[in-house]
Design a protein around this motif. Sequence first.
Motif, PDB file in Angstrom:
ATOM      1  N   THR A 147      70.160 -52.560  -0.855  1.00  0.00           N
ATOM      2  CA  THR A 147      68.739 -52.451  -0.518  1.00  0.00           C
ATOM      3  C   THR A 147      68.522 -52.876   0.923  1.00  0.00           C
ATOM      4  OG1 THR A 147      68.087 -52.926  -2.800  1.00  0.00           O
ATOM      5  CG2 THR A 147      66.410 -53.237  -1.094  1.00  0.00           C
ATOM      6  N   ILE A 148      67.815 -52.052   1.672  1.00  0.00           N
ATOM      7  CA  ILE A 148      67.496 -52.349   3.064  1.00  0.00           C
ATOM      8  C   ILE A 148      65.977 -52.390   3.197  1.00  0.00           C
ATOM      9  CG2 ILE A 148      67.569 -51.500   5.435  1.00  0.00           C
ATOM     10  CD1 ILE A 148      70.264 -50.481   3.017  1.00  0.00           C
ATOM     11  N   LYS A 149      65.458 -53.533   3.604  1.00  0.00           N
ATOM     12  CA  LYS A 149      64.020 -53.682   3.829  1.00  0.00           C
ATOM     13  C   LYS A 149      63.776 -53.790   5.328  1.00  0.00           C
ATOM     14  CE  LYS A 149      63.056 -55.895  -0.622  1.00  0.00           C
ATOM     15  NZ  LYS A 149      62.501 -57.085  -1.302  1.00  0.00           N
ATOM     16  N   LYS A 204      67.730 -47.289   0.099  1.00  0.00           N
ATOM     17  CA  LYS A 204      68.902 -47.534  -0.732  1.00  0.00           C
ATOM     18  C   LYS A 204      70.085 -46.765  -0.145  1.00  0.00           C
ATOM     19  CE  LYS A 204      67.272 -49.975  -4.311  1.00  0.00           C
ATOM     20  NZ  LYS A 204      67.839 -51.261  -4.774  1.00  0.00           N
ATOM     21  N   THR A 205      71.276 -47.338  -0.272  1.00  0.00           N
ATOM     22  CA  THR A 205      72.463 -46.643   0.209  1.00  0.00           C
ATOM     23  C   THR A 205      73.002 -45.709  -0.882  1.00  0.00           C
ATOM     24  OG1 THR A 205      73.844 -48.504  -0.491  1.00  0.00           O
ATOM     25  CG2 THR A 205      73.128 -48.457   1.802  1.00  0.00           C
ATOM     26  N   ASN A 206      73.684 -44.653  -0.437  1.00  0.00           N
ATOM     27  CA  ASN A 206      74.264 -43.681  -1.365  1.00  0.00           C
ATOM     28  C   ASN A 206      75.704 -44.069  -1.710  1.00  0.00           C
ATOM     29  OD1 ASN A 206      75.759 -42.972   0.912  1.00  0.00           O
ATOM     30  ND2 ASN A 206      74.529 -41.157   1.347  1.00  0.00           N
ATOM     31  N   VAL A 258      78.449 -43.395  -0.394  1.00  0.00           N
ATOM     32  CA  VAL A 258      79.319 -43.734   0.739  1.00  0.00           C
ATOM     33  C   VAL A 258      78.726 -44.859   1.576  1.00  0.00           C
ATOM     34  CG1 VAL A 258      80.445 -41.486   0.853  1.00  0.00           C
ATOM     35  CG2 VAL A 258      78.343 -41.871   2.158  1.00  0.00           C
ATOM     36  N   GLY A 259      77.735 -45.564   1.021  1.00  0.00           N
ATOM     37  CA  GLY A 259      77.177 -46.740   1.672  1.00  0.00           C
ATOM     38  C   GLY A 259      76.189 -46.455   2.780  1.00  0.00           C
ATOM     39  N   GLN A 260      75.669 -45.226   2.849  1.00  0.00           N
ATOM     40  CA  GLN A 260      74.744 -44.854   3.918  1.00  0.00           C
ATOM     41  C   GLN A 260      73.336 -44.631   3.378  1.00  0.00           C
ATOM     42  OE1 GLN A 260      76.539 -41.339   5.620  1.00  0.00           O
ATOM     43  NE2 GLN A 260      77.585 -42.529   7.194  1.00  0.00           N
ATOM     44  N   THR A 261      72.355 -44.937   4.212  1.00  0.00           N
ATOM     45  CA  THR A 261      70.971 -44.575   3.902  1.00  0.00           C
ATOM     46  C   THR A 261      70.674 -43.192   4.470  1.00  0.00           C
ATOM     47  OG1 THR A 261      70.044 -45.449   5.968  1.00  0.00           O
ATOM     48  CG2 THR A 261      70.302 -46.995   4.127  1.00  0.00           C
ATOM     49  N   ASP A 262      69.538 -42.647   4.083  1.00  0.00           N
ATOM     50  CA  ASP A 262      69.032 -41.461   4.766  1.00  0.00           C
ATOM     51  C   ASP A 262      68.702 -41.820   6.213  1.00  0.00           C
ATOM     52  OD1 ASP A 262      69.192 -39.922   2.456  1.00  0.00           O
ATOM     53  OD2 ASP A 262      67.106 -40.362   1.867  1.00  0.00           O
ATOM     54  N   ILE A 263      68.631 -40.832   7.070  1.00  0.00           N
ATOM     55  CA  ILE A 263      68.168 -41.028   8.445  1.00  0.00           C
ATOM     56  C   ILE A 263      66.647 -40.998   8.418  1.00  0.00           C
ATOM     57  CG2 ILE A 263      68.129 -40.096  10.786  1.00  0.00           C
ATOM     58  CD1 ILE A 263      70.881 -38.888  10.240  1.00  0.00           C
ATOM     59  N   ILE A 264      66.022 -42.067   8.897  1.00  0.00           N
ATOM     60  CA  ILE A 264      64.563 -42.152   8.837  1.00  0.00           C
ATOM     61  C   ILE A 264      63.971 -42.119  10.258  1.00  0.00           C
ATOM     62  CG2 ILE A 264      64.570 -43.414   6.671  1.00  0.00           C
ATOM     63  CD1 ILE A 264      63.948 -45.968   8.315  1.00  0.00           C
ATOM     64  N   ASP A 265      62.708 -41.716  10.332  1.00  0.00           N
ATOM     65  CA  ASP A 265      61.963 -41.704  11.588  1.00  0.00           C
ATOM     66  C   ASP A 265      61.260 -43.044  11.780  1.00  0.00           C
ATOM     67  OD1 ASP A 265      62.663 -39.042  11.971  1.00  0.00           O
ATOM     68  OD2 ASP A 265      60.832 -38.281  11.029  1.00  0.00           O
ATOM     69  N   LEU A 266      61.288 -43.550  13.018  1.00  0.00           N
ATOM     70  CA  LEU A 266      60.594 -44.792  13.354  1.00  0.00           C
ATOM     71  C   LEU A 266      59.875 -44.632  14.687  1.00  0.00           C
ATOM     72  CD1 LEU A 266      63.381 -47.372  12.420  1.00  0.00           C
ATOM     73  CD2 LEU A 266      61.248 -46.977  11.164  1.00  0.00           C
ATOM     74  N   LYS A 267      58.793 -45.342  14.841  1.00  0.00           N
ATOM     75  CA  LYS A 267      58.035 -45.270  16.083  1.00  0.00           C
ATOM     76  C   LYS A 267      58.854 -45.842  17.242  1.00  0.00           C
ATOM     77  CE  LYS A 267      53.514 -45.706  13.831  1.00  0.00           C
ATOM     78  NZ  LYS A 267      52.282 -46.541  13.725  1.00  0.00           N
ATOM     79  N   ALA A 268      58.695 -45.234  18.408  1.00  0.00           N
ATOM     80  CA  ALA A 268      59.405 -45.667  19.613  1.00  0.00           C
ATOM     81  C   ALA A 268      58.538 -45.380  20.830  1.00  0.00           C
ATOM     82  CB  ALA A 268      60.745 -44.940  19.737  1.00  0.00           C
ATOM     83  N   PRO A 269      58.753 -46.122  21.924  1.00  0.00           N
ATOM     84  CA  PRO A 269      58.012 -45.843  23.152  1.00  0.00           C
ATOM     85  C   PRO A 269      58.394 -44.483  23.731  1.00  0.00           C
ATOM     86  CG  PRO A 269      59.001 -48.029  23.197  1.00  0.00           C
ATOM     87  CD  PRO A 269      59.603 -47.304  22.040  1.00  0.00           C
ATOM     88  N   PRO A 270      57.605 -43.964  24.651  1.00  0.00           N
ATOM     89  CA  PRO A 270      57.918 -42.675  25.271  1.00  0.00           C
ATOM     90  C   PRO A 270      59.281 -42.695  25.950  1.00  0.00           C
ATOM     91  CG  PRO A 270      55.681 -43.344  25.805  1.00  0.00           C
ATOM     92  CD  PRO A 270      56.333 -44.512  25.142  1.00  0.00           C
ATOM     93  N   VAL A 271      59.996 -41.583  25.881  1.00  0.00           N
ATOM     94  CA  VAL A 271      61.338 -41.506  26.442  1.00  0.00           C
ATOM     95  C   VAL A 271      61.341 -41.781  27.940  1.00  0.00           C
ATOM     96  CG1 VAL A 271      61.255 -39.004  26.881  1.00  0.00           C
ATOM     97  CG2 VAL A 271      63.459 -40.136  26.439  1.00  0.00           C
ATOM     98  N   GLU A 272      60.240 -41.497  28.615  1.00  0.00           N
ATOM     99  CA  GLU A 272      60.172 -41.688  30.072  1.00  0.00           C
ATOM    100  C   GLU A 272      60.442 -43.124  30.478  1.00  0.00           C
ATOM    101  OE1 GLU A 272      58.215 -38.036  28.945  1.00  0.00           O
ATOM    102  OE2 GLU A 272      57.823 -40.105  28.291  1.00  0.00           O
TER     103      GLU A 272
END
Length: 303
Positions: free
Chosen positions: A38-40, A55-57, A59-73
Amino acid sequence: MKPRVYTNQLKAMQNESTGNLQVQVVSKNGMRPIENATIKLSSPSDPSKVLEELKTNSVGQTDIIDLKAPPVEYSLAPSTEQPYSEYDVEISAPDFEPITINGIEILAGQIALQNASLIPLSDKAEPGSYVIGPHTLFGDYPPKIAEAEIKPPKDTGEIVLDKVVVPEYVIVHDGPPTDKTAQNYYVKYKDYIKNVASSEIYSTWPQSTIEANIYAIMSFTLNRVFTEWYRNKGYNFTITSSTAFDHKWIPNRNIFENISVTVDTIFTSYLSRPNVKQPILTQYCDGNRVQCPNWMTKWRMHM
């Protein structure tokens, strides 16, 4: 080290971009993937609020999730704005000690990979807690102390190796050479390079710039290996995590997918001079906070 301040991060979120995160969880004993860990995920500004629970599958990996980030510039030129967002994770699994990792860095448009090794409860270890410090291009770290880029034998003692060998592991001393309280870590060579590159450059930079910086990091590291630099001075490690002496390496920090792929492709390479056997001790600075005439600079290689 610069304190963790979130004003810039929150300001950047007003002009929202996204990055990605994937977590890989294994057992420290045998590196076996852990299923159903479990990853919180939470924000440092509000650690009590769980933003995502994963949750990991098998092979011990989670799905790839989207997270907020500052502008690439913010990461493409020197800026006073923090170019990455930060997240904290709590990782747990039945029969294993939980760990927390604070300060995972998320850059716009990039996939961050967070690896975690859990210790079985039977080992009776303490729960692990790790903090990823500021990126070297944003935080305040000691500048590199200048050295000769080619080490004469008289300076290194007897050079043990008769040819350049890419090691399977390096021993990283997590502090200045003389700090006897600092821990030594056995780290796979490729994992060490990926960690350093993710700590010292931004994965948003052009591929040619990423490659140039990785070549410099690998050449520097292989010079330390080839010359047995620290062992010839009586130490029991290969390299340090101090920016005053070597490169920044951070235990359990996240890396970035494109940096990882690049290292996997070119990890046997290094820079050298004609008729000189040893790799060059390729020293550089950021070229913004610290000026270093006649050296490479990270921003100049990028710009």
